[in-house]
Design a protein around this motif. Structure first.
Motif, short mmCIF file in Angstrom:
data_model
loop_
_atom_site.label_atom_id
_atom_site.label_comp_id
_atom_site.label_asym_id
_atom_site.label_seq_id
_atom_site.Cartn_x
_atom_site.Cartn_y
_atom_site.Cartn_z
N PHE A 1 0.94 -1.15 -0.50
CA PHE A 1 0.01 -0.25 0.28
C PHE A 1 0.61 1.53 0.33
N ARG A 2 2.09 1.21 0.11
CA ARG A 2 3.07 2.13 0.18
C ARG A 2 3.76 1.93 -0.44
N PRO A 3 3.93 2.77 -2.34
CA PRO A 3 4.43 2.28 -2.91
C PRO A 3 5.96 3.82 -2.79
N ALA A 4 7.34 2.56 -2.80
CA ALA A 4 8.68 3.04 -3.18
C ALA A 4 8.86 3.26 -1.20
N PHE A 5 8.01 3.19 -0.87
CA PHE A 5 8.48 3.62 1.33
C PHE A 5 9.77 2.58 1.55
N LEU A 6 9.61 1.17 1.01
CA LEU A 6 10.86 0.07 1.33
C LEU A 6 12.15 0.72 0.47
N THR A 7 11.57 0.80 -0.55
CA THR A 7 13.08 1.25 -1.72
C THR A 7 13.47 2.15 -0.90
N ASN A 8 12.78 3.09 -0.48
CA ASN A 8 13.53 4.45 0.02
C ASN A 8 14.38 4.62 1.71
N GLU A 9 13.19 3.66 1.93
CA GLU A 9 13.86 2.91 3.51
C GLU A 9 15.22 2.68 3.56
N TYR A 10 15.23 1.57 2.37
CA TYR A 10 16.49 0.76 2.65
C TYR A 10 17.57 1.29 1.50
N ILE A 11 17.48 2.45 0.62
CA ILE A 11 18.96 3.26 0.29
C ILE A 11 19.38 4.20 1.10
N HIS B 1 8.97 -6.70 -8.07
CA HIS B 1 8.54 -8.15 -8.78
C HIS B 1 8.04 -8.54 -7.45
N SER B 2 8.72 -7.94 -6.24
CA SER B 2 7.63 -8.92 -4.91
C SER B 2 6.09 -8.00 -4.57
N PHE B 3 6.29 -7.16 -5.10
CA PHE B 3 5.07 -6.58 -5.15
C PHE B 3 3.71 -7.15 -6.35
N ILE B 4 4.26 -7.39 -7.28
CA ILE B 4 3.68 -7.72 -8.49
C ILE B 4 3.32 -9.57 -8.10
N PRO C 1 -0.40 -1.51 -12.34
CA PRO C 1 0.02 -0.30 -13.05
C PRO C 1 0.23 0.94 -12.63
N ILE C 2 -1.03 1.61 -11.20
CA ILE C 2 -0.98 2.63 -10.43
C ILE C 2 0.09 3.31 -10.08
N TYR C 3 0.64 1.32 -8.58
CA TYR C 3 1.66 1.90 -7.74
C TYR C 3 2.88 1.60 -8.15
N LEU C 4 3.00 1.47 -9.68
CA LEU C 4 4.60 1.00 -10.36
C LEU C 4 4.96 2.65 -10.92
#
Length: 410
Positions: free
Chosen positions: A75-85, A320-323, A362-365
């Motif tokens: 439900f939170r696009p890019a949150f995990l990615t930005n946190e990890y980076i 890919h995990s989200f998809i 697609p909206i999430y991505l």
């Protein structure tokens, strides 16, 4: 000697006993790692099964981090990615471990849902919805028969036999051709019931042709869906050859292509289950190879963002995990919808959820791409469209390779 001095002496003795020696530099070690060379005091030479169990525990032991990871992932696009980076990683499941876990569950369930042993074979087209309609119609016929006159009971019994055969062909028949034709036949049968006297002669002719074709398939007199033969050739005569190969090598390639053609023809017109199983089994390895390629595509598209390749790979892993997780949820909802077909409210809710998830992907991505790479809507849209089209081509190639690999393995 006082009790205090005895206790102090005992503590010193225990501390000396807890001091270990590093096997690499022989320095005294207190704790899990040597302060001189950094080597772990835990030996890597252990019983094989303890290594396997440790590996499984490392992959699947998500503890409390799973709740803090899956909800943002959905439900939170890019949150995990930005946190990890940004370096805030300890509270979340690492991207690679997350991908491995979700992909394993996804492909196991995909195999189950695509090849449902209880239904006999692969569900093609709308055969599941057709099965539900047939079951509902049979239930109505049984109720109607109980109150019908003796003359009408005979007609209703014939109708029950006919639709019972349709149900059997849709669920238990292994031939993909028969299942597909029966699905079309059932749709026409229900049109005939709705339209009654207004059912056109052309539709009646189509219905009769379908019944005849199904009979021919069952008797073995017909074993092809069409007159066109499935081939993997690139020449007019259906053979496969390449200019850069010698005649001898071209012959081997063509023989292999002919073998695949025969296997594909047999699979589509008889029992596709083994082929589907084999193709699904090949997909995880192929998609795992696709991940770094997709990360490379992101690197090229956002080359001026000055991000490291591993940052793009993190985006690929989370995407890919989200998809996979979203498709898994659609599968589970579809499964629930099939078994709750007689409850209209549940059916409407499940259909709404399926549509909502499919639209959300697609909206999430898109939102994820914008939030990670922080570009304007115009450039994000252009790059998103190009990446999407390129990735669809990559997926199509991957699916083709999985199909051919599956054919070769059957």
């Amino acid at each position: 000697m006082s009790d205090k001095s005895i206790t102090k002496q005992d503590n010193q003795t225990l501390a000396q006993e807890n001091v270990k020696t590093c096997e690499n530099c022989h320095a005294p070690v207190q704790g899990m790692y040597c302060s001189q060379c950094g080597q772990s005091v835990e030996s890597t030479l252990r019983y094989f099964w303890s290594v396997v169990l440790h590996l499984l525990d490392d992959i699947f032991s998500f503890d409390s981090r799973v709740n803090r990871t899956l909800i943002p992932l959905l439900f939170r696009p890019a949150f995990l990615t930005n946190e990890y980076i940004a370096g805030r990683r300890v509270h979340y499941v690492p991207p690679l471990r997350l991908y491995l876990f979700i992909s394993i569950v996804f492909f196991l369930t995909l195999k189950f849902f695509a090849v449902d042993e209880s239904l006999g074979a692969f569900n093609v087209g709308d055969s599941v919805s057709s099965t539900v309609k047939v079951e509902q119609h049979l239930s109505k016929l049984q109720t109607k028969k109980a109150t019908a006159t003796p003359d009408n009971q005979s007609l209703i019994t014939d109708e029950i036999k006919k639709f019972s055969q349709y149900k059997e062909d849709l669920t238990k028949q292994k031939s993909l051709a028969i299942k597909g034709l029966t699905d079309k036949l059932v749709q026409l049968e229900f049109e005939k019931l709705r339209e009654k006297d207004n059912f056109s002669p052309e539709k009646q002719k189509n219905l009769d042709n379908l019944i005849e074709n199904i009979t021919l398939f069952k008797s073995g007199e017909k074993n092809n869906l069409s007159s066109d033969k499935l081939t993997f050739g690139n020449n007019e005569d259906g053979s496969l050859s390449f200019d850069f190969l010698t005649p001898e090598h071209n012959k081997k390639v063509n023989d292999f292509a002919q073998l695949l053609s025969k296997k594909a023809e047999k699979a589509f017109n008889e029992d596709p289950t083994p082929l589907i199983k084999e193709a699904i089994e090949k997909l995880p390895q192929l998609l795992f190879i696709l991940l770094p390629l997709f990360a490379g595509l992101l690197k090229i598209m956002f080359i001026f963002s000055k991000r490291l390749y591993l940052e793009h790979l993190t985006v690929a892993l989370h995407s890919h995990s989200f998809i996979f997780l979203s498709i898994l949820m659609v599968e589970l909802i579809g499964f629930a919808k099939f078994y709750a077909a007689y409850l209209p409210l549940i059916t409407h809710i499940t259909e709404f959820l399926e549509i909502a998830i499919v639209i959300w992907i697609p909206i999430y991505l898109f939102i994820m791409q914008k939030r990670v790479y922080k570009q304007g809507y115009f450039f994000t849209t252009i790059k998103y469209a190009f990446i999407g089209i390129t990735y669809m081509v990559m997926i199509a190639i991957t699916a083709t390779v999985a199909f051919i690999w599956g054919l070769a393995s059957t």
